[in-house]
Enzyme design. Structure first.
Site, PDB file in Angstrom:
ATOM      1  N   ARG A   1       0.887  -1.172   0.000  1.00  0.00           N
ATOM      2  CA  ARG A   1       0.000   0.000   0.000  1.00  0.00           C
ATOM      3  C   ARG A   1       0.917   1.210   0.000  1.00  0.00           C
ATOM      4  O   ARG A   1       1.695   1.413   0.939  1.00  0.00           O
ATOM      5  CB  ARG A   1      -0.911   0.000   1.226  1.00  0.00           C
TER       6      ARG A   1
ATOM      7  N   GLN B 159     -10.102  -3.756  -3.409  1.00  0.00           N
ATOM      8  CA  GLN B 159     -11.395  -3.273  -2.949  1.00  0.00           C
ATOM      9  C   GLN B 159     -12.481  -3.564  -3.988  1.00  0.00           C
ATOM     10  O   GLN B 159     -13.542  -4.102  -3.670  1.00  0.00           O
ATOM     11  CB  GLN B 159     -11.325  -1.766  -2.682  1.00  0.00           C
TER      12      GLN B 159
ATOM     13  N   HIS C 286      -7.251   0.848  -6.577  1.00  0.00           N
ATOM     14  CA  HIS C 286      -7.461  -0.002  -5.399  1.00  0.00           C
ATOM     15  C   HIS C 286      -8.173  -1.278  -5.861  1.00  0.00           C
ATOM     16  O   HIS C 286      -9.351  -1.509  -5.555  1.00  0.00           O
ATOM     17  CB  HIS C 286      -8.290   0.763  -4.365  1.00  0.00           C
TER      18      HIS C 286
ATOM     19  N   CYS D 169     -16.318   2.033   0.356  1.00  0.00           N
ATOM     20  CA  CYS D 169     -15.147   1.187   0.619  1.00  0.00           C
ATOM     21  C   CYS D 169     -14.716   1.253   2.079  1.00  0.00           C
ATOM     22  O   CYS D 169     -14.048   0.349   2.565  1.00  0.00           O
ATOM     23  CB  CYS D 169     -14.000   1.608  -0.294  1.00  0.00           C
TER      24      CYS D 169
ATOM     25  N   ASP E 114     -17.001   7.365  -1.730  1.00  0.00           N
ATOM     26  CA  ASP E 114     -15.687   7.211  -1.084  1.00  0.00           C
ATOM     27  C   ASP E 114     -15.407   8.534  -0.369  1.00  0.00           C
ATOM     28  O   ASP E 114     -16.068   9.550  -0.622  1.00  0.00           O
ATOM     29  CB  ASP E 114     -14.636   6.926  -2.185  1.00  0.00           C
TER      30      ASP E 114
ATOM     31  N   ARG F   5     -13.570  -8.493   1.540  1.00  0.00           N
ATOM     32  CA  ARG F   5     -12.138  -8.252   1.321  1.00  0.00           C
ATOM     33  C   ARG F   5     -11.358  -9.517   1.686  1.00  0.00           C
ATOM     34  O   ARG F   5     -10.401  -9.905   1.014  1.00  0.00           O
ATOM     35  CB  ARG F   5     -11.646  -7.077   2.181  1.00  0.00           C
TER      36      ARG F   5
HETATM   37  N1   CP Z   1     -11.193   0.009   2.254  1.00  0.00           N
HETATM   38  C1   CP Z   1      -9.934  -0.114   2.737  1.00  0.00           C
HETATM   39  O1   CP Z   1      -8.975  -0.376   1.979  1.00  0.00           O
HETATM   40  O2   CP Z   1      -9.817   0.021   4.087  1.00  0.00           O
HETATM   41  P1   CP Z   1      -8.465   0.270   4.892  1.00  0.00           P
HETATM   42  O3   CP Z   1      -7.901   1.580   4.428  1.00  0.00           O
HETATM   43  O4   CP Z   1      -8.868   0.275   6.325  1.00  0.00           O
HETATM   44  O5   CP Z   1      -7.510  -0.849   4.580  1.00  0.00           O
HETATM   45  N1  NVA Z   2      -9.749   6.882  -1.666  1.00  0.00           N
HETATM   46  C1  NVA Z   2      -9.444   6.397  -0.331  1.00  0.00           C
HETATM   47  C2  NVA Z   2      -9.705   4.945  -0.232  1.00  0.00           C
HETATM   48  C3  NVA Z   2      -9.483   4.357   1.144  1.00  0.00           C
HETATM   49  C4  NVA Z   2      -9.707   2.886   1.183  1.00  0.00           C
HETATM   50  C5  NVA Z   2      -8.002   6.723  -0.004  1.00  0.00           C
HETATM   51  O1  NVA Z   2      -7.144   6.574  -0.883  1.00  0.00           O
HETATM   52  O2  NVA Z   2      -7.729   7.143   1.119  1.00  0.00           O
END
Ligand code: CP
Ligand code: NVA
Length: 332
Positions: free
Chosen positions: A120, A150, A147, A278, A238, A306
């Site tokens: 990530r 997700q 992502h 999400c 989101d 997930r």
């Molecule tokens: N939706 C999602 O990826 O959640 P987190 O940021 O908590 O991993």
């Molecule tokens: N768009 C959000 C998604 C979190 C799961 C971010 O990047 O923070």
């Protein structure tokens, strides 16, 4: 000494001949996507019936996090444990990828010890470079561009509600044209559903995604939430301020004011429309309590899936024969 226990031995790295990565939805063919979703559904049903499959016994996953997480971390770590493997969490301060050590060196070191990497991070290029330099598969656990984990779990969730064929759905995405929206464009390109993207001016997806929407006639891009939501079977939103953009939060609250998913907006959607997010949610900003806690909301199904979707991805990357078998026996 002769090798014994042939069946349960750990595959040496050299046996992974042509590794695959899971960096975006676009690298999956429609059959592969269907196979992954079928396997995810099977793994979920089996878990609930108490059936365990240690497909990844003895395998190790390294999880590199440069941003916070609840769902991604817990589901990868739990998923790996359920599959008989082991996961190692690497916090931003642990390895300082690209700062303490180059991406290339991290990739090459990790490839000597572990079987799979999840990352990530901010720039998608970091994820691409890691995948290029690692000899083991790499999974994108969120970048500023995409992502895919997700959206894969979201598609599993939609199949549970609408059946396998999602191509007739109208899905409205209301909010920032960022990583989630861009992954939804990829998914629409693969599955052919009608994607209605409503974003405030200045927050559109990157040019290449807009061009792809035009070129492949994928859905509609608008700055009018009402237009996107009217008649939609699914309304997705989101956060207005993604991780790494916190300094812009106040400005974004002003710019996204008209893009809240609330009961008034939902009244324009199809009867029994479902609401997705999400998570994490910012209640009172992009979504109201009434909607996220209401009967249309399937956000916890998404979060639950997930776990199952990512288990399917890990099995597919390390034991592709299992995916082929799942598709044959359960129908993709
Ligand atoms: N939706 C999602 O990826 O959640 P987190 O940021 O908590 O991993
Ligand atoms: N768009 C959000 C998604 C979190 C799961 C971010 O990047 O923070």
């Amino acid at each position: 000494m002769r090798a014994t226990g042939q069946k349960n031995r750990i595959a040496p790295q050299a046996e992974i001949r042509t590794k695959r990565d899971f960096l975006d939805m676009a690298t999956l063919g429609p059959d592969e996507l269907s196979g992954l979703l079928a396997l995810a559904a099977r793994l979920k049903a089996e878990l609930k019936s108490g059936i365990e499959h240690p497909y990844l016994r003895g395998r190790t996953l390294a999880m590199i996090f440069q941003k916070p997480s609840l769902r991604t971390r817990i589901t990868f770590e739990t998923g790996m444990a359920q599959l008989g493997g082991h996961a190692i969490y690497l916090a931003p301060s642990d390895i300082g990828i690209g700062e303490r050590e180059t991406v290339k060196d991290v990739a090459r070191n990790l490839s000597r010890w572990i079987d799979l990497i999840m990352i990530r991070t901010f720039a998608h290029e970091t994820c691409l470079e890691l995948a290029r330099e690692a000899s083991v598969p790499v999974i994108n656990g969120l970048t500023d561009l995409l992502h895919p984990c997700q959206v894969l779990a979201d598609l599993q969730t939609l199949r549970e509600h609408f059946g396998r064929d999602l191509s007739k759905l109208r899905i409205a995405f209301v909010g920032d044209g960022f990583n989630l929206a861009q992954s939804w464009i990829e998914a629409a390109g693969l599955l052919g559903f009608d994607l209605r993207l409503a974003v405030p001016p200045g927050y559109e997806p990157e040019k290449r995604f807009i061009e792809r929407m035009r070129r492949e006639e994928i859905g509609v891009l608008t700055s009018d939430p009402l237009k996107a939501v009217t008649g939609a079977d699914v309304v997705y939103t989101d956060t207005w301020t993604s991780m790494g953009r916190e300094k812009e939060a106040a400005q974004r609250r002003r710019d996204f004011k008209e893009f809240q998913v609330n009961s008034a907006l939902l009244r324009h959607a199809a009867k029994d429309a479902l609401v997705m997010h999400c998570l994490p949610a910012h209640r009172g900003e992009e979504i109201t309590d009434e909607v996220i806690d209401g009967p249309s909301s399937i956000v916890l199904d998404q979060a639950e899936n997930r776990l199952h979707a990512q288990k399917a991805v890990m099995v597919w990357l390390l034991r592709p024969e299992v995916l082929a078998h799942a598709a044959l026996t359960h129908g993709a």
